[in-house]
Design an enzyme around this catalytic site. Structure first.
Site, short mmCIF file in Angstrom:
data_model
loop_
_atom_site.label_atom_id
_atom_site.label_comp_id
_atom_site.label_asym_id
_atom_site.label_seq_id
_atom_site.Cartn_x
_atom_site.Cartn_y
_atom_site.Cartn_z
N LYS A 170 -3.04 -10.50 0.92
CA LYS A 170 -2.83 -9.21 0.27
C LYS A 170 -2.07 -9.38 -1.05
O LYS A 170 -2.42 -8.76 -2.06
CB LYS A 170 -2.05 -8.28 1.21
CG LYS A 170 -1.66 -6.93 0.60
CD LYS A 170 -2.87 -6.06 0.31
CE LYS A 170 -2.51 -4.78 -0.44
NZ LYS A 170 -1.70 -3.86 0.38
N LYS A 239 6.68 -3.91 -7.52
CA LYS A 239 7.17 -4.58 -6.30
C LYS A 239 6.21 -5.65 -5.83
O LYS A 239 6.61 -6.76 -5.45
CB LYS A 239 7.40 -3.53 -5.22
CG LYS A 239 7.86 -4.07 -3.87
CD LYS A 239 6.71 -4.25 -2.89
CE LYS A 239 6.02 -2.96 -2.55
NZ LYS A 239 4.91 -3.16 -1.56
#
Length: 301
Positions: A170, A239
């Protein structure tokens, strides 16, 4: 495992949509969120606590912002580890650091609990349609047994390997997403300032070597004023880039391309777009390039 009910912790932008898909597929969802109204909005039965969710389902899904929150929900007082029982399955659909995932997996293993990391891709639109791509790490037999959970929310499930492999995949995917979105945004602002027809520019890009997901799926709408609100924000994109850099450091891989997207999405946040969809990075670049907007008509906020 009971296939009539799942627990779900975190019913925000993505979690709420996935919970709704499960409910619409006939699976009862016992949900918990810090905003109690989100459970009803997703069609779930509202739980009063994390403990109630864990006690009420054999399979518990997590959809949380980052590893810090995941760790608090799992390891904090009254968290998942305090309430779980042998034979349960915990599926983490969050974007998290693989090192944290592997550590948590070891703790769950001591309790006889299977911990599966399932990174998701496709954004809010795919979540709403049940067309997400899942990249999954963990015990292969457990992942196979979760097919009934994954079917209503995904169009593609790929088992990537042992614990942490799903979250590693991911982060790699999200980093490429960040690079292509930031770079395409810059190119479109330059094209606008050069006086090009942006629809024709996209036609050329999408028929040439510069083609990417942002140019294919995002900017055809953005140039007409539709920013496709509802997806990953600039704060969350930043992030994810930071998580990728941490991963590259842990792996000993030179991270030579992270500065661009980190700067772009950091700029977007600094200019007030942090809580808006990351596609607004094009406006942030436009702001510092002379107040450029690809289209003066914004059809969707």
């Amino acid at each position: 495992m009971n296939q009539d009910k799942v627990g779900f912790i975190g019913l925000g932008n993505m979690g709420g949509r996935m919970a709704r898909r499960l409910v619409d597929a006939g699976i009862a969802v016992l949900g918990y969120d810090t905003d109690p109204a989100r459970a009803a909005a997703a069609g779930a039965t509202a739980a009063r606590s994390i403990q109630e969710v864990v006690a009420g389902a054999d399979v518990v899904l997590l959809s949380l912002p980052d590893s810090k929150v995941v760790e608090a929900v799992i390891e904090g007082a009254g968290g998942v580890l305090d309430s779980c029982r042998s034979g349960q399955v915990i599926v983490d659909l969050s974007t998290a650091a693989a090192s944290s995932t592997i550590r948590l997996n070891a703790r769950f293993a001591q309790a006889g609990v299977q911990y599966v990391d399932a990174g998701i891709s496709g954004g809010a639109a795919a979540a709403e349609k049940g067309a997400l791509t899942l990249m999954v790490g963990g015990d292969a037999a457990t992942i196979e047994a979760l097919a009934w959970v994954f079917a209503p929310i995904s169009a593609k499930v790929v088992t990537m390997g042992a614990s942490g492999a799903g979250h590693v995949t991911k982060l790699l995917n999200n980093f490429l997403n960040a690079v292509s979105l930031a770079a395409t945004a810059e190119v479109m602002v330059a094209g606008k300032k050069a006086g090009l027809d942006l629809h024709r520019l996209l036609d050329v890009i999408n028929s040439s070597s510069g083609v990417n997901f942002a140019s294919l799926k995002r900017f055809p709408s953005i140039v007409d004023g539709d920013y496709l609100e509802g997806g990953l924000t600039s704060k969350l994109m930043t992030k994810d880039v930071v998580l990728y850099v941490d991963l590259a450091r842990e792996l000993g891989v030179a991270s030579l391309n992270a500065a661009g997207p980190a700067a772009c999405f950091g700029l977007a946040t600094a200019l007030g777009y942090g809580d808006k969809i990351s596609n607004r990075v094009v406006d942030a670049i436009g702001d510092v390039s002379g107040g450029v907007r690809l289209n003066s008509v914004q059809t969707k906020e």
